[in-house]
Design a protein around this motif. Structure first.
Motif, short mmCIF file in Angstrom:
data_model
loop_
_atom_site.label_atom_id
_atom_site.label_comp_id
_atom_site.label_asym_id
_atom_site.label_seq_id
_atom_site.Cartn_x
_atom_site.Cartn_y
_atom_site.Cartn_z
N THR A 13 0.85 -1.22 0.03
CA THR A 13 -0.03 0.00 -0.16
C THR A 13 0.82 1.34 -0.10
O THR A 13 0.19 2.34 0.15
CB THR A 13 -0.84 0.05 1.31
OG1 THR A 13 -0.08 0.16 2.37
CG2 THR A 13 -1.57 -1.18 1.34
N ARG A 39 -8.52 -4.47 5.17
CA ARG A 39 -7.13 -3.82 5.79
C ARG A 39 -7.21 -4.69 7.26
O ARG A 39 -6.13 -4.97 7.72
CB ARG A 39 -7.18 -2.56 5.80
CG ARG A 39 -6.16 -1.96 6.53
CD ARG A 39 -4.82 -2.22 5.84
NE ARG A 39 -3.63 -1.38 6.04
CZ ARG A 39 -2.39 -1.28 5.47
NH1 ARG A 39 -2.06 -2.33 4.78
NH2 ARG A 39 -1.47 -0.46 5.92
N ARG A 72 1.04 -9.04 11.21
CA ARG A 72 1.58 -8.88 12.74
C ARG A 72 1.30 -10.48 13.24
O ARG A 72 1.11 -11.33 12.42
CB ARG A 72 0.64 -8.16 13.48
CG ARG A 72 0.58 -6.60 13.13
CD ARG A 72 1.94 -5.76 12.93
NE ARG A 72 2.02 -4.61 12.26
CZ ARG A 72 1.80 -3.43 13.04
NH1 ARG A 72 1.73 -3.32 14.30
NH2 ARG A 72 1.67 -2.41 12.23
N TRP A 112 -7.71 -0.20 17.59
CA TRP A 112 -6.36 -0.33 16.49
C TRP A 112 -6.78 -0.73 15.27
O TRP A 112 -6.47 -0.31 14.30
CB TRP A 112 -5.56 -1.32 17.44
CG TRP A 112 -4.12 -1.41 16.41
CD1 TRP A 112 -3.02 -0.58 16.34
CD2 TRP A 112 -3.80 -2.67 15.75
NE1 TRP A 112 -1.99 -1.00 15.57
CE2 TRP A 112 -2.44 -2.20 15.22
CE3 TRP A 112 -4.29 -3.67 15.44
CZ2 TRP A 112 -1.51 -3.29 14.54
CZ3 TRP A 112 -3.72 -4.66 14.64
CH2 TRP A 112 -2.34 -4.33 14.30
N ASP A 150 5.15 -7.21 9.15
CA ASP A 150 5.51 -5.39 9.20
C ASP A 150 6.75 -5.31 9.84
O ASP A 150 7.29 -4.03 9.91
CB ASP A 150 4.24 -4.91 9.76
CG ASP A 150 3.25 -4.50 8.90
OD1 ASP A 150 3.60 -4.58 7.70
OD2 ASP A 150 2.30 -4.02 9.55
N LEU A 196 8.96 -2.74 8.55
CA LEU A 196 8.74 -1.32 8.55
C LEU A 196 9.09 -1.03 10.14
O LEU A 196 9.31 0.16 10.38
CB LEU A 196 7.13 -1.23 8.19
CG LEU A 196 6.91 -1.06 6.89
CD1 LEU A 196 5.26 -1.32 6.63
CD2 LEU A 196 7.47 -0.08 5.95
C1 ACO Z 1 2.21 5.24 2.73
C2 ACO Z 1 2.73 4.11 3.48
O1 ACO Z 1 3.35 4.54 4.72
S1 ACO Z 1 2.46 2.62 3.09
C3 ACO Z 1 3.75 1.40 3.61
C4 ACO Z 1 3.88 1.14 5.02
N1 ACO Z 1 3.12 1.86 5.84
C5 ACO Z 1 2.04 1.16 6.19
O2 ACO Z 1 1.83 0.10 6.01
C6 ACO Z 1 1.06 2.35 6.87
C7 ACO Z 1 0.23 1.44 8.20
N2 ACO Z 1 1.06 1.64 9.08
C8 ACO Z 1 1.37 0.68 9.84
O3 ACO Z 1 1.28 -0.31 9.68
C9 ACO Z 1 2.18 0.90 11.21
O4 ACO Z 1 1.92 2.33 11.49
C10 ACO Z 1 3.83 0.81 11.00
C11 ACO Z 1 4.01 -0.55 10.12
C12 ACO Z 1 4.38 1.74 9.78
C13 ACO Z 1 4.38 0.84 12.52
O5 ACO Z 1 3.78 -0.21 13.20
P1 ACO Z 1 3.80 0.09 14.84
O6 ACO Z 1 4.81 0.98 15.20
O7 ACO Z 1 3.39 -1.32 15.18
O8 ACO Z 1 2.44 1.01 14.85
P2 ACO Z 1 0.90 0.91 14.96
O9 ACO Z 1 0.45 -0.27 13.98
O10 ACO Z 1 0.42 0.90 16.37
O11 ACO Z 1 0.35 2.21 14.22
C14 ACO Z 1 0.46 3.23 14.74
C15 ACO Z 1 -0.74 4.16 14.64
O12 ACO Z 1 -1.96 3.39 15.25
C16 ACO Z 1 -2.45 4.26 16.10
N3 ACO Z 1 -2.94 3.32 17.24
C17 ACO Z 1 -2.34 2.62 17.98
N4 ACO Z 1 -2.94 2.16 19.02
C18 ACO Z 1 -4.18 2.38 18.66
C19 ACO Z 1 -5.55 2.26 19.32
N5 ACO Z 1 -5.51 1.52 20.42
N6 ACO Z 1 -6.66 2.85 18.74
C20 ACO Z 1 -6.60 3.55 17.90
N7 ACO Z 1 -5.28 4.04 17.29
C21 ACO Z 1 -4.11 3.37 17.43
C22 ACO Z 1 -1.42 5.30 16.77
O13 ACO Z 1 -2.02 6.35 17.12
C23 ACO Z 1 -0.61 5.56 15.33
O14 ACO Z 1 -1.29 6.54 14.58
P3 ACO Z 1 -0.50 7.30 13.43
O15 ACO Z 1 0.25 6.36 12.47
O16 ACO Z 1 -1.51 7.96 12.82
O17 ACO Z 1 0.46 8.16 14.31
#
Ligand code: ACO
Ligand code: HSE
Length: 331
Positions: A43, A177, A185, A208, A297, A300
């Motif tokens: 994505t 998603r 995970r 989350w 993941d 990342l």
């Molecule tokens: C354009 C792109 O980036 S695409 C390619 C890579 N990126 C992605 O896949 C985007 C999706 N992001 C993710 O999957 C993750 O954020 C990763 C892999 C980048 C990092 O993983 P982690 O460190 O485990 O972070 P996590 O999965 O908790 O995500 C963090 C986000 O979830 C939110 N979050 C965490 N727990 C909760 C919860 N209980 N309720 C609501 N939101 C939550 C955080 O506020 C944070 O939001 P933000 O990103 O807007 O600041």
């Protein structure tokens, strides 16, 4: 982002398609430095750095993939919705084989005849494998991360469920998603992160999941997700003739497989099988592991580990590079 129009590209299925291919070049201009091609994951898109860039942790000035030393090119997977008009009417029109061919044609259009590195993660890693088999001498090194050169029954099953959610669910993209997040995970990762904690009576893990579903829906098109999910199911460098060794052993590039033992999407045991089967025929093949509780993941999440692995790979290649590219500035 810039674009190239590929007129009447003939797909693997025999259709002629006009494809507007978006790409981005960062770092030194083409022709002035060794070139790294970065193939983005599911994505993400060709925007590597800056606002909305998905690989700021690895790419940048004096970073692991150093923009003061290299030309870094990234190409959008056609149909991923990034760039105007970049959606495919038929989400099953292209296969990974086509995407690799389209990337090669794009490089050709840009006048790129030689690559220092092809690096890619997840579906981008599969495209990297496919490009390397189609152009076995193009790159000096290929670095497929958290991926495979083939689909598996496990991956097919995941893609089938994803396709079904995308076709039938009330909130298709959000729900697909959420399901996909479980494949990215591990149980341990979620259990340790949330510890059964609740907010306003709801398990935090559910909030989350909702967050990630909604976050993708805000930045991604349903048709793009259908296309990428189909592409994920089409990975097969052996083109169904069963002989991956025949195809893979042609690759002259040094190959560095980076695998994640907890990856539940692209299994490390498959990567190790590849290594064990191929190593007798290919001396310049290496495998590295990212240790993590987080699963797929982790490529990342465990940015420091990945940076360490890549730093060691790139340091070795600099010795060659110094001899070959006299116009590059060296630190
Ligand atoms: C354009 C792109 O980036 S695409 C390619 C890579 N990126 C992605 O896949 C985007 C999706 N992001 C993710 O999957 C993750 O954020 C990763 C892999 C980048 C990092 O993983 P982690 O460190 O485990 O972070 P996590 O999965 O908790 O995500 C963090 C986000 O979830 C939110 N979050 C965490 N727990 C909760 C919860 N209980 N309720 C609501 N939101 C939550 C955080 O506020 C944070 O939001 P933000 O990103 O807007 O600041
Ligand atoms: N988090 C990754 C998973 C697929 O590699 C993405 O959304 O691209």
């Amino acid at each position: 982002m810039e674009s190239i129009l590929l007129k009447q590209y003939k797909t693997q299925k025999g259709e002629g398609l006009d494809l507007l291919v978006y790409y981005q070049v960062v770092g030194l201009p083409i022709g002035e430095a060794p070139i790294i091609l970065v193939n983005h994951p599911l994505t993400a898109n060709a925007t590597l750095i800056g606002d909305g860039g998905w690989w700021n942790a690895i790419v940048g000035e004096n970073n692991v993939l150093d923009t003061t030393r290299y030309t870094i090119i990234s190409i959008n997977i056609p149909g991923n919705g990034s760039g105007e008009g970049n959606l495919l009417e038929n989400h099953t029109a292209l296969t990974i084989y086509d995407v690799a061919k389209v990337f090669l044609l794009t490089l050709d259009n840009l006048g790129v005849k030689k690559l220092h590195t092809i690096i890619g993660a997840s579906i981008g890693g599969a495209i990297s494998w496919q490009m390397a088999t189609l152009a076995p001498t193009l790159a000096e090194q290929v670095i497929p991360i958290a991926t495979d050169y083939k689909t598996t029954d496990w991956l097919q099953a995941i893609c089938t469920i994803q396709a079904s959610i995308l076709k039938n669910a009330v909130a298709p993209l959000e729900q697909a998603r959420q399901h996909a997040m479980l494949c990215y995970r591990t149980p341990t990762s979620l259990n340790r992160k949330f510890k059964l904690q609740k907010s306003d009576g709801e398990f935090n893990v559910n909030a989350w999941l909702t967050y990630h579903g909604n976050a993708l829906a805000k930045r991604y098109a349903l048709q793009a997700y259908k296309t990428l999910n189909y592409l994920l199911s089409s990975i097969d460098i052996a083109q169904a003739d069963g002989s991956f060794l025949k195809h893979i052993s042609k690759i002259e590039s040094t190959i560095h497989i980076i695998t994640i033992p907890t990856d539940g999407l692209f299994l490390a045991e498959e990567n190790w099988d590849t290594y064990v089967q191929l190593k007798p025929y290919k001396e310049n093949l290496f495998i590295h592991e990212i240790k993590s509780i987080h699963g797929h993941d982790a490529f990342l999440i465990e940015q420091q580990q990945l940076a360490n692995i890549l730093n060691s790979i790139f340091k070795k290649s600099i010795i060659n590079e110094n001899n070959k590219y006299s116009s590059v500035r060296h630190r």
